[in-house]
Design a protein around this motif. Structure first.
Motif, mmCIF file in Angstrom:
data_model
loop_
_atom_site.group_PDB
_atom_site.id
_atom_site.type_symbol
_atom_site.label_atom_id
_atom_site.label_comp_id
_atom_site.label_asym_id
_atom_site.label_seq_id
_atom_site.Cartn_x
_atom_site.Cartn_y
_atom_site.Cartn_z
ATOM 1 N N GLN A 283 3.271 0.889 0.742
ATOM 2 C CA GLN A 283 3.424 -0.467 1.257
ATOM 3 C C GLN A 283 2.109 -0.954 1.851
ATOM 4 O O GLN A 283 1.526 -0.305 2.721
ATOM 5 N N LEU A 284 1.648 -2.080 1.363
ATOM 6 C CA LEU A 284 0.401 -2.654 1.866
ATOM 7 C C LEU A 284 0.659 -3.370 3.188
ATOM 8 O O LEU A 284 1.601 -4.157 3.307
ATOM 9 N N LYS A 285 -0.201 -3.095 4.161
ATOM 10 C CA LYS A 285 -0.043 -3.713 5.467
ATOM 11 C C LYS A 285 -1.379 -4.224 5.990
ATOM 12 O O LYS A 285 -2.419 -3.591 5.796
ATOM 13 N N LEU A 286 -1.332 -5.371 6.640
ATOM 14 C CA LEU A 286 -2.470 -5.924 7.365
ATOM 15 C C LEU A 286 -1.957 -6.448 8.704
ATOM 16 O O LEU A 286 -0.838 -6.944 8.793
ATOM 17 N N LYS A 287 -2.779 -6.343 9.725
ATOM 18 C CA LYS A 287 -2.366 -6.860 11.023
ATOM 19 C C LYS A 287 -2.236 -8.386 10.952
ATOM 20 O O LYS A 287 -3.090 -9.049 10.344
ATOM 21 N N PRO A 288 -1.190 -8.931 11.554
ATOM 22 C CA PRO A 288 -1.086 -10.394 11.619
ATOM 23 C C PRO A 288 -2.264 -10.978 12.387
ATOM 24 O O PRO A 288 -2.721 -10.398 13.372
#
Length: 294
Positions: A283-288
């Motif tokens: 799962q690709l994640k980036l900080k908001p």
């Protein structure tokens, strides 16, 4: 979170109340001048009239100031700017913490909200040393006008107006005729139909993997995926490497990495075969990218 929302709600109510009070008082005063009626000769009445005169004069000053492109000076304008800023930050938070399908529903019901968001975003852009889209445009111009481009989260589709290439511009709301409205995880493009896919500050939402898979689907073999994002969203070098690894698992190979040292990170990937498509992808994640509440 609840306290901040209640605080913002009170701020909005106060500002709206001041705005309505101003309009009513000014309207009464202007009618009084038209009818040439004499005000009651009481201290209270005279004080009210003097107050309205001050408001009218203040409004005239605001209009003159706006024409000179100077900073707003009145309490009324400062309150309205705070309202616009609060509205932008609220919409920004919704986009980063919801799936793309929910965001498109939100803006479909209220298209004016997208305009408010875009205006707030443009104000942020003006504070940057440079716009990352300018670098992407310059890079594409060097590659030739025969390449077909898909611009995911295009905003006002400035990329399409800046190059000679065929550009498919996608976003949640159409700000002009160049924009196609759609969920960026499900574009109307056929398979292997574009040479370059662009995500410029547009990887927003909780389903980033679906966006990257869609880019892989529409790109030709060997096509380029260009990503420009705020460095802080990667949460350090470890987070950046984890994101790059995740993208490669979605059928890409890293071609270049550029940390501008001035807020942004630029990543270029080449499309490869999507190996083990049946296996569960990371799962690709980036900080908001949250703005400070004021």
């Amino acid at each position: 979170m609840g306290k901040n929302r209640r605080k913002n709600a009170k701020t909005v109510q106060k500002a709206v109340g001041k705005e309505q009070k101003f309009k009513v008082a000014k309207h009464k005063f202007q009618n009084m001048l038209k009818e040439k009626t004499k005000p009651a000769k009481t201290k209270t009445a005279n004080k009210k009239i003097e107050k309205v005169k001050e408001w009218v004069n203040e409004t005239n000053k605001i209009e003159l100031t706006s024409k000179k492109n100077e900073a707003p000076t009145s309490l009324r304008e400062r309150m309205m700017e705070r309202l616009h800023g609060a509205h932008f930050r609220f919409l920004n938070e919704q986009l980063y913490t919801a799936e793309g399908s929910k965001s498109i529903k939100m803006f479909t019901k209220n298209p004016e909200a997208f305009t408010a968001y875009h205006e707030g975003f443009q104000q942020q852009v003006q504070q940057w040393e440079f716009n990352p889209l300018d670098l992407i445009i310059a890079n594409i111009k060097k590659k030739g006008s025969d390449l077909v481009i898909a611009d995911f989260g295009c905003g006002d589709a400035r990329l399409s107006f800046s190059v000679q290439n065929k550009v498919h511009s996608f976003d949640l709301v159409a700000m002009n005729d160049n924009v196609t409205v759609c969920d960026m995880a499900h574009t109307p493009l056929p398979n292997s139909s574009v040479d370059i896919a662009v995500f410029c500050l547009s990887l927003m939402g909780t389903n980033l993997s679906e966006f990257i898979l869609e880019a892989n689907r529409v790109l030709k073999p060997g096509g380029t995926l260009k990503i420009a994002e705020v460095e802080s969203r990667f949460d350090g070098e470890k987070g950046l490497n984890s994101f790059i690894y995740g993208v490669t698992k979605h059928g890409f190979k890293l071609a270049s990495k550029n940390l501008s040292k001035t807020y942004f990170c630029f990543l270029d990937f080449k499309k490869t075969l999507l190996k083990d498509a049946q296996k569960k992808l990371p799962q690709l994640k980036l900080k908001p990218c949250m703005y400070k509440k004021r």
